[in-house]
Design a protein around this motif. Sequence first.
Motif, PDB file in Angstrom:
ATOM      1  N   ILE A   1     -73.223  69.515  33.118  1.00 58.23           N
ATOM      2  CA  ILE A   1     -73.872  70.780  33.467  1.00 58.23           C
ATOM      3  C   ILE A   1     -73.930  71.707  32.249  1.00 58.23           C
ATOM      4  O   ILE A   1     -74.870  72.483  32.094  1.00 58.23           O
ATOM      5  N   ALA A   2     -72.905  71.614  31.396  1.00 65.60           N
ATOM      6  CA  ALA A   2     -72.831  72.497  30.228  1.00 65.60           C
ATOM      7  C   ALA A   2     -74.009  72.329  29.283  1.00 65.60           C
ATOM      8  O   ALA A   2     -74.252  73.177  28.423  1.00 65.60           O
ATOM      9  N   LEU A   3     -74.759  71.248  29.450  1.00 62.24           N
ATOM     10  CA  LEU A   3     -75.954  71.058  28.620  1.00 62.24           C
ATOM     11  C   LEU A   3     -77.011  72.113  28.886  1.00 62.24           C
ATOM     12  O   LEU A   3     -77.999  72.205  28.144  1.00 62.24           O
ATOM     13  N   CYS A   4     -76.812  72.903  29.952  1.00 61.20           N
ATOM     14  CA  CYS A   4     -77.783  73.963  30.243  1.00 61.20           C
ATOM     15  C   CYS A   4     -77.862  74.964  29.091  1.00 61.20           C
ATOM     16  O   CYS A   4     -78.942  75.500  28.807  1.00 61.20           O
ATOM     17  N   TYR A   5     -76.738  75.220  28.427  1.00 59.91           N
ATOM     18  CA  TYR A   5     -76.733  76.223  27.358  1.00 59.91           C
ATOM     19  C   TYR A   5     -77.651  75.844  26.201  1.00 59.91           C
ATOM     20  O   TYR A   5     -78.566  76.606  25.857  1.00 59.91           O
ATOM     21  N   PRO A   6     -77.477  74.666  25.571  1.00 64.44           N
ATOM     22  CA  PRO A   6     -78.401  74.338  24.482  1.00 64.44           C
ATOM     23  C   PRO A   6     -79.822  74.068  24.969  1.00 64.44           C
ATOM     24  O   PRO A   6     -80.786  74.329  24.241  1.00 64.44           O
ATOM     25  N   THR A   7     -79.961  73.559  26.206  1.00 62.58           N
ATOM     26  CA  THR A   7     -81.302  73.259  26.723  1.00 62.58           C
ATOM     27  C   THR A   7     -82.126  74.528  26.860  1.00 62.58           C
ATOM     28  O   THR A   7     -83.252  74.627  26.340  1.00 62.58           O
ATOM     29  N   TYR A   8     -81.583  75.520  27.549  1.00 59.82           N
ATOM     30  CA  TYR A   8     -82.320  76.767  27.759  1.00 59.82           C
ATOM     31  C   TYR A   8     -82.534  77.523  26.450  1.00 59.82           C
ATOM     32  O   TYR A   8     -83.612  78.066  26.201  1.00 59.82           O
TER      33      TYR A   8
ATOM     34  N   PHE B   1     -75.767  77.706  45.735  1.00 60.01           N
ATOM     35  CA  PHE B   1     -74.565  77.065  45.191  1.00 60.01           C
ATOM     36  C   PHE B   1     -73.421  77.136  46.191  1.00 60.01           C
ATOM     37  O   PHE B   1     -72.723  76.143  46.448  1.00 60.01           O
ATOM     38  N   THR B   2     -73.219  78.299  46.801  1.00 58.01           N
ATOM     39  CA  THR B   2     -72.155  78.483  47.790  1.00 58.01           C
ATOM     40  C   THR B   2     -72.367  77.585  48.992  1.00 58.01           C
ATOM     41  O   THR B   2     -71.416  76.983  49.511  1.00 58.01           O
TER      42      THR B   2
ATOM     43  N   SER C   1     -90.857  83.454  27.760  1.00 56.95           N
ATOM     44  CA  SER C   1     -90.374  83.169  29.116  1.00 56.95           C
ATOM     45  C   SER C   1     -90.590  81.726  29.523  1.00 56.95           C
ATOM     46  O   SER C   1     -90.393  81.368  30.689  1.00 56.95           O
ATOM     47  N   ALA C   2     -90.933  80.847  28.575  1.00 58.26           N
ATOM     48  CA  ALA C   2     -91.256  79.451  28.897  1.00 58.26           C
ATOM     49  C   ALA C   2     -90.076  78.705  29.518  1.00 58.26           C
ATOM     50  O   ALA C   2     -90.273  77.728  30.253  1.00 58.26           O
ATOM     51  N   TYR C   3     -88.847  79.153  29.235  1.00 54.88           N
ATOM     52  CA  TYR C   3     -87.692  78.433  29.775  1.00 54.88           C
ATOM     53  C   TYR C   3     -87.633  78.480  31.301  1.00 54.88           C
ATOM     54  O   TYR C   3     -86.954  77.665  31.938  1.00 54.88           O
ATOM     55  N   PHE C   4     -88.351  79.403  31.918  1.00 50.79           N
ATOM     56  CA  PHE C   4     -88.381  79.456  33.382  1.00 50.79           C
ATOM     57  C   PHE C   4     -89.165  78.283  33.982  1.00 50.79           C
ATOM     58  O   PHE C   4     -89.019  77.997  35.173  1.00 50.79           O
ATOM     59  N   ILE C   5     -89.981  77.607  33.189  1.00 53.85           N
ATOM     60  CA  ILE C   5     -90.673  76.414  33.679  1.00 53.85           C
ATOM     61  C   ILE C   5     -89.656  75.359  34.089  1.00 53.85           C
ATOM     62  O   ILE C   5     -89.803  74.681  35.119  1.00 53.85           O
ATOM     63  N   LEU C   6     -88.589  75.217  33.283  1.00 55.36           N
ATOM     64  CA  LEU C   6     -87.518  74.278  33.612  1.00 55.36           C
ATOM     65  C   LEU C   6     -86.844  74.669  34.920  1.00 55.36           C
ATOM     66  O   LEU C   6     -86.568  73.819  35.775  1.00 55.36           O
ATOM     67  N   SER C   7     -86.588  75.965  35.112  1.00 57.09           N
ATOM     68  CA  SER C   7     -85.964  76.437  36.358  1.00 57.09           C
ATOM     69  C   SER C   7     -86.844  76.138  37.566  1.00 57.09           C
ATOM     70  O   SER C   7     -86.345  75.759  38.629  1.00 57.09           O
ATOM     71  N   ILE C   8     -88.151  76.307  37.417  1.00 59.45           N
ATOM     72  CA  ILE C   8     -89.082  76.048  38.527  1.00 59.45           C
ATOM     73  C   ILE C   8     -89.022  74.580  38.941  1.00 59.45           C
ATOM     74  O   ILE C   8     -88.936  74.252  40.133  1.00 59.45           O
ATOM     75  N   ILE C   9     -89.030  73.681  37.959  1.00 59.52           N
ATOM     76  CA  ILE C   9     -88.961  72.245  38.260  1.00 59.52           C
ATOM     77  C   ILE C   9     -87.659  71.906  38.976  1.00 59.52           C
ATOM     78  O   ILE C   9     -87.649  71.188  39.990  1.00 59.52           O
ATOM     79  N   LEU C  10     -86.547  72.431  38.476  1.00 59.93           N
ATOM     80  CA  LEU C  10     -85.246  72.133  39.078  1.00 59.93           C
ATOM     81  C   LEU C  10     -85.110  72.761  40.463  1.00 59.93           C
ATOM     82  O   LEU C  10     -84.503  72.165  41.366  1.00 59.93           O
TER      83      LEU C  10
ATOM     84  N   VAL D   1     -78.046  73.724  40.700  1.00 56.39           N
ATOM     85  CA  VAL D   1     -78.045  75.175  40.921  1.00 56.39           C
ATOM     86  C   VAL D   1     -77.245  75.869  39.821  1.00 56.39           C
ATOM     87  O   VAL D   1     -77.678  76.881  39.256  1.00 56.39           O
ATOM     88  N   PHE D   2     -76.071  75.313  39.510  1.00 51.67           N
ATOM     89  CA  PHE D   2     -75.244  75.891  38.456  1.00 51.67           C
ATOM     90  C   PHE D   2     -75.955  75.810  37.108  1.00 51.67           C
ATOM     91  O   PHE D   2     -75.902  76.745  36.302  1.00 51.67           O
ATOM     92  N   PHE D   3     -76.644  74.690  36.877  1.00 45.09           N
ATOM     93  CA  PHE D   3     -77.384  74.489  35.625  1.00 45.09           C
ATOM     94  C   PHE D   3     -78.433  75.574  35.438  1.00 45.09           C
ATOM     95  O   PHE D   3     -78.536  76.188  34.365  1.00 45.09           O
ATOM     96  N   THR D   4     -79.205  75.843  36.485  1.00 46.16           N
ATOM     97  CA  THR D   4     -80.290  76.828  36.364  1.00 46.16           C
ATOM     98  C   THR D   4     -79.752  78.253  36.254  1.00 46.16           C
ATOM     99  O   THR D   4     -80.217  79.028  35.408  1.00 46.16           O
ATOM    100  N   THR D   5     -78.778  78.616  37.101  1.00 47.87           N
ATOM    101  CA  THR D   5     -78.289  80.001  37.088  1.00 47.87           C
ATOM    102  C   THR D   5     -77.584  80.330  35.780  1.00 47.87           C
ATOM    103  O   THR D   5     -77.812  81.401  35.195  1.00 47.87           O
ATOM    104  N   GLN D   6     -76.730  79.420  35.302  1.00 43.80           N
ATOM    105  CA  GLN D   6     -76.017  79.680  34.053  1.00 43.80           C
ATOM    106  C   GLN D   6     -76.967  79.660  32.858  1.00 43.80           C
ATOM    107  O   GLN D   6     -76.830  80.461  31.932  1.00 43.80           O
ATOM    108  N   GLY D   7     -77.926  78.740  32.871  1.00 42.50           N
ATOM    109  CA  GLY D   7     -78.887  78.678  31.772  1.00 42.50           C
ATOM    110  C   GLY D   7     -79.726  79.941  31.682  1.00 42.50           C
ATOM    111  O   GLY D   7     -79.904  80.512  30.599  1.00 42.50           O
ATOM    112  N   GLU D   8     -80.227  80.412  32.828  1.00 44.19           N
ATOM    113  CA  GLU D   8     -81.038  81.638  32.844  1.00 44.19           C
ATOM    114  C   GLU D   8     -80.217  82.850  32.408  1.00 44.19           C
ATOM    115  O   GLU D   8     -80.676  83.669  31.603  1.00 44.19           O
ATOM    116  N   ASN D   9     -79.001  82.965  32.968  1.00 41.47           N
ATOM    117  CA  ASN D   9     -78.171  84.134  32.653  1.00 41.47           C
ATOM    118  C   ASN D   9     -77.797  84.193  31.175  1.00 41.47           C
ATOM    119  O   ASN D   9     -77.664  85.283  30.605  1.00 41.47           O
TER     120      ASN D   9
END
Length: 458
Positions: free
Chosen positions: A395-402, A365-366, A415-424, A268-276
């Motif tokens: 988890i910090a790998l979300c930054y370079p990944t996204y 996440f909460t 907007s292709a990076y949202f495909i990763l969020s959908i899978i996760l 959850v942290f990976f997806t939210t931080q990566g998207e933001n």
Amino acid sequence: MCKKCSQFVNNTAVEVAYCLYTLISVIVNTTYTNLFLQKTCRLNCTSEPDLSTPCDDEKSGIMFASEFNSFYRLGMFCLCTIFSMLALSWSDLAGRRRRPLILLPILGLIFQSALGCFHTYFWSWRPITGALLNIAFEVITGGIPLMTLASHTYICDVTNLKNRTMKLGFLAISRTLGDFIGFGSSGFILRSLGFFYTFLLYVLLSSVTLAFAAIFIADTSVPVRKKPHLCQVLSVMQVVDSIKTVFKKSLGRNRIVVSMLLVISSLVFFTTQGENSVQYLFLRYKFHWDERDYSSYVIYRYVGVIIGNIFCSVILSKILEVHDGLIGMFAGSWDLLAALGYLLASQNWHLYILPIFDIFHGSAFTAGIAFYSKYYTSDEFGRLHSFIGLTGVLIALCYPTYHEIFQQTLDVFPSAYFILSIILDIIIVLLYCFSYFLSKKLQNQKPRQKEEVPMMTL
């Protein structure tokens, strides 16, 4: 009346300090992103430019800002997480000393904001210089990883099992409110004051926040016979001890549940931080928004997110007493729908419909934190969150990944990076289902353990 007001301020001091820290941190980081973007995209500029004029090379500015928010922030987040892990282990050994760990990141914001003033005044400084110095100040004071983990640990210390989900929910609402005000006002403040006075303003506000936290956050530490030595804190055995605490034998088969919940929180942290981290650059490039357009949109979006967090924390958890696992499944499903919508959005009006589906952003996440914290006692919370900090390095790998996905698809499908969020998000929902049904099954197989009574309850 004054006594009740004073008690209310003391009981909510951590949430208020966390909200103010998040607000200031968001604006400072957003201003740094714009600062580096402007320094890169304006080819012959020697002093702070007029932001209402267009860049010479917008794409090069966006690419550098993306690189800063990926690889530089990856290094910063990893180092901050390691620092946080050691600090939380120290706080357990020193008698649950959580307050210093909350004050230190706020002090770091003062240094970062002051650095921004210098970096603006000396416009000829290269962006890479400011990026490295900014990361250095954040690392030596813990940054958002330490502030988050220390605040969660403090809340777990001072609440009982019945109220913990609600209080952690309020902490999440505090962060959402800080994001809401920070992102919502950053563009307008920057356009009104410029870089130098924006950073100067947040030197002052950070100082006020530090004073508030030092005065109103209660010291909940307990006396210890022997103070921990530096070698003891830095010992590799502290990491081993944290791992043993998280997967202690007394959990039995519940260790499977805890493992799944830790994976859920990480994802959850990976997806939210990566998207933001990508969102502003994505909207600026694809929809040609500026700072004020983005701030206006964030205000609209986060009103719904705050309502969603309150609904999960108060209505579902406190009043209806819905299980944390069910709350997580519910919130994760809505996150999945929102990610799918952002992937397909092609018009401005699409973006103003999607926040309806993004209303429970962060609630999953909460729910995960509240779920697994109930398996531990108050003297284990520091080591528990220390281990969570250790997983934060991954988890910090979300930054370079996204950002890598965003950069590679910039001219084709931004907007292709949202495909990763959908899978996760699909994985998150499935893991919540398994953890919920397994925990209920194990709970029915043995008598309910007596609830621990913490040293102080709210």
